[in-house]
Write an enzyme that holds these catalytic residues in place. Sequence first.
Site, short mmCIF file in Angstrom:
data_model
loop_
_atom_site.label_atom_id
_atom_site.label_comp_id
_atom_site.label_asym_id
_atom_site.label_seq_id
_atom_site.Cartn_x
_atom_site.Cartn_y
_atom_site.Cartn_z
N ILE A 101 1.20 -5.08 -6.68
CA ILE A 101 2.44 -5.84 -6.85
C ILE A 101 2.16 -7.30 -7.12
O ILE A 101 2.88 -7.96 -7.90
CB ILE A 101 3.39 -5.65 -5.65
CG1 ILE A 101 4.74 -6.30 -5.93
CG2 ILE A 101 2.79 -6.19 -4.36
CD1 ILE A 101 5.44 -5.78 -7.17
N ASP B 224 8.61 -1.60 -1.62
CA ASP B 224 8.48 -1.00 -0.29
C ASP B 224 7.02 -0.82 0.08
O ASP B 224 6.15 -0.67 -0.78
CB ASP B 224 9.12 0.39 -0.27
CG ASP B 224 8.27 1.39 -1.06
OD1 ASP B 224 8.30 1.33 -2.30
OD2 ASP B 224 7.53 2.18 -0.43
N GLY C 95 5.10 2.66 -5.63
CA GLY C 95 5.98 1.83 -4.84
C GLY C 95 5.54 0.38 -4.89
O GLY C 95 5.04 -0.08 -5.93
N GLU C 96 5.74 -0.36 -3.81
CA GLU C 96 5.42 -1.78 -3.69
C GLU C 96 6.38 -2.66 -4.51
O GLU C 96 6.33 -3.87 -4.42
CB GLU C 96 3.98 -2.11 -4.15
CG GLU C 96 2.88 -1.38 -3.41
CD GLU C 96 1.48 -1.82 -3.86
OE1 GLU C 96 1.37 -2.76 -4.68
OE2 GLU C 96 0.50 -1.23 -3.38
N GLY C 97 7.17 -2.04 -5.39
CA GLY C 97 7.96 -2.79 -6.36
C GLY C 97 7.26 -2.87 -7.71
O GLY C 97 7.70 -3.63 -8.58
#
Lengths: 413, 413
Positions: free
Chosen positions: A116, A208, A350-352
Amino acid sequence: MKHADHAPVPEFAVWAGRPGLLARTLAAIMPVDAAAADAAAARAAELAIPAGSLGRMLALSVRLAGIQRSLAPAFPRKAVVVMAGDHGVVRRGVSAFPAEVTPQMVANFARGRAAINALAVAAGARVVVTDVGVAADLPAVVGLRPVTTVAEALAAGAVLHRKVRCGTDDLSSGPAMTCEEATAAIEAGIDVVEGLVAQGLDLVATGDMGIGNTTPSSALACVFTGRAPSEVTGRGTGIDDPALERKRQVVEEALAVNRPDPADPLGALAAVGGLEIAGIAGVILGAAAAGIPVLVDGFISTAGALVACALAPAARDYLIAAHRSLEPGHRVMLEHLGVEPLLDLDLRLGEGTGATLAMPLVDGAAALIGTMATFAEAGVSEAGVSEAGVSEAGVAEAGVAESTGLEADAVGA
Amino acid sequence: MKHADHAPVPEFAVWAGRPGLLARTLAAIMPVDAAAADAAAARAAELAIPAGSLGRMLALSVRLAGIQRSLAPAFPRKAVVVMAGDHGVVRRGVSAFPAEVTPQMVANFARGRAAINALAVAAGARVVVTDVGVAADLPAVVGLRPVTTVAEALAAGAVLHRKVRCGTDDLSSGPAMTCEEATAAIEAGIDVVEGLVAQGLDLVATGDMGIGNTTPSSALACVFTGRAPSEVTGRGTGIDDPALERKRQVVEEALAVNRPDPADPLGALAAVGGLEIAGIAGVILGAAAAGIPVLVDGFISTAGALVACALAPAARDYLIAAHRSLEPGHRVMLEHLGVEPLLDLDLRLGEGTGATLAMPLVDGAAALIGTMATFAEAGVSEAGVSEAGVSEAGVAEAGVAESTGLEADAVGA
């Protein structure tokens, strides 16, 4: 059944929140202004391109112009909010990674070395790493510096301290958390967005981190879409077949023991959700209340979007689905929300990451409607003119070609 | 059969070219260095993410690292080359727009008001508008200033003068151009890339403008993929059913009268191609020879890629398919080349819009491999550790839950 053997809640772990913040935010969310949306659509229809040729990019332009109430929308100030939390259900063997990876990855985010961070730098976005429920003492375990304001959280090595509790309880044997805790986690997300808005914010993305969080996301997918656990439960970070079967069973149990009701979104979130999912719902609600578009990342973030849109249906006007995750339940969620994601790159991290990758598409869409000339401005002839021209000259010419026998030659060649 | 009533070729219209440039370029194209590609793949496999979770982005990272022979590849200096040309076949009524739109849109590009300009600004890319075969005197018709160097062409209102001839002949009644003209147009593309490289270039994108150019692109798709005209001929800028039927017939005729041979790519290009398509093939070949990745736009640009890869198969190593066009033949072309596009946004505009929209994904992919920590560097536990943990604690815990009858309660609830 005993709870997970969480790390003891350190003294700094109780975030008081701001009383009434969720209710005030829900009341502030309004649909996008119809007149602004109509003006944007009218401008888009006049641009010097064949009708429809910019496909979904021009539709995005129109949405962005409506949201920002401007025919030259711009989104230079960007941020991605990464919400982190842990899950008691991990003890059921639903993840390929151990729970200690959550604080390890939070530290990796705060130090700028995760996916991210790489993508946020490329997109020109700030990253706010928010601990809304990590089951570890982050200073003690990974040496992070907890801070209490968004401005401080933008520094390297810092994590925004909004810990509601140290991870959830195991949702397969009872509620993951209380409604008060779920509310506090949502309000943490709203509060982060408000902090970013105070610094200047045009576009926000959700992210997330939380080992085990595809399990509550699958459960929330079932609650809000009405689909069965087998349809929406996938391999997450890469579990094998026995673990996948166990995970589906766990989701079944979570629904059976808690009986979450989609008409009570907050109760459903508390029963089978997660703290970071609640935080993400808060980011979406906070953005919608502030009139800021929010790029929603993958499976976990879209679980947050299901909750947010159930609490405030008008929030959907501000939501941009960034990408389609490989996780099978994500497609189901997106269809339920009626949104088509911008990217489809087989991501499931995830992580954005997907949301941040989509940020330049927002910039591109804004630039299109903001700077392109119309047919009239560019002095470009519109379609259909050629049809007349064709009937007068082009087709006549083609007729001459046929009368010369060229087609016959061609066919016979 | 008489030729199209082209504007008279003005004195400045003959570009001499550089003798032997195509042959030298083809000889210079080498596959991506295997050792560099292997090193990139090894680094990617160690990054602190679940295996495969970055999907096609990490595959792109590896490709970019291999092309640039660096584990921290970077592509700050970007350009999109828009090749413009006209088509004698327009007289057959194959386009919704009249041919005069080509110079009008070239003027719109040069003045910075088109979709490609908006997106290039957003992506941080320069735009080089190149007249390789517009059937109009651009200074007289739209007031543009023809210039002879890439550096000059970056100024507003300028168009790079590489006009080989004023549009092609009607390919449905004979060759669109001579092999010498096709070669000159390819060399124009190579020359533009070399000019950009001299100024500093890390990433290049292809773009096109030419009313009628989906017809030669469909014909080239048939030549190189072996598919029938009905499978690869679509509505272009938006023609109606009778015009689509006419267009398919025209492609049939072009193939029958010219009998292009895929084993003779230059001959096929000359017979049923276009000047801007040749120019795009040149951009791809020039980029491959310089070891620079090239983002290939939609249907027209991919027709150029078919020619380029037929002339030099190793050029494919440097080619990144940017997006999947709505034009049905594009999917067929991409499958033939064995490439999967990054974006799928229902675009069908050309100009290089899809390729330029994909530029930030290249930056993102480069940042991922260049800046992310490995599991070891980040101190993050790897997958599988939890499986052991689960068998020792988690599953045992689950067993306890079962022995308490919670599952039975749940099922019965």
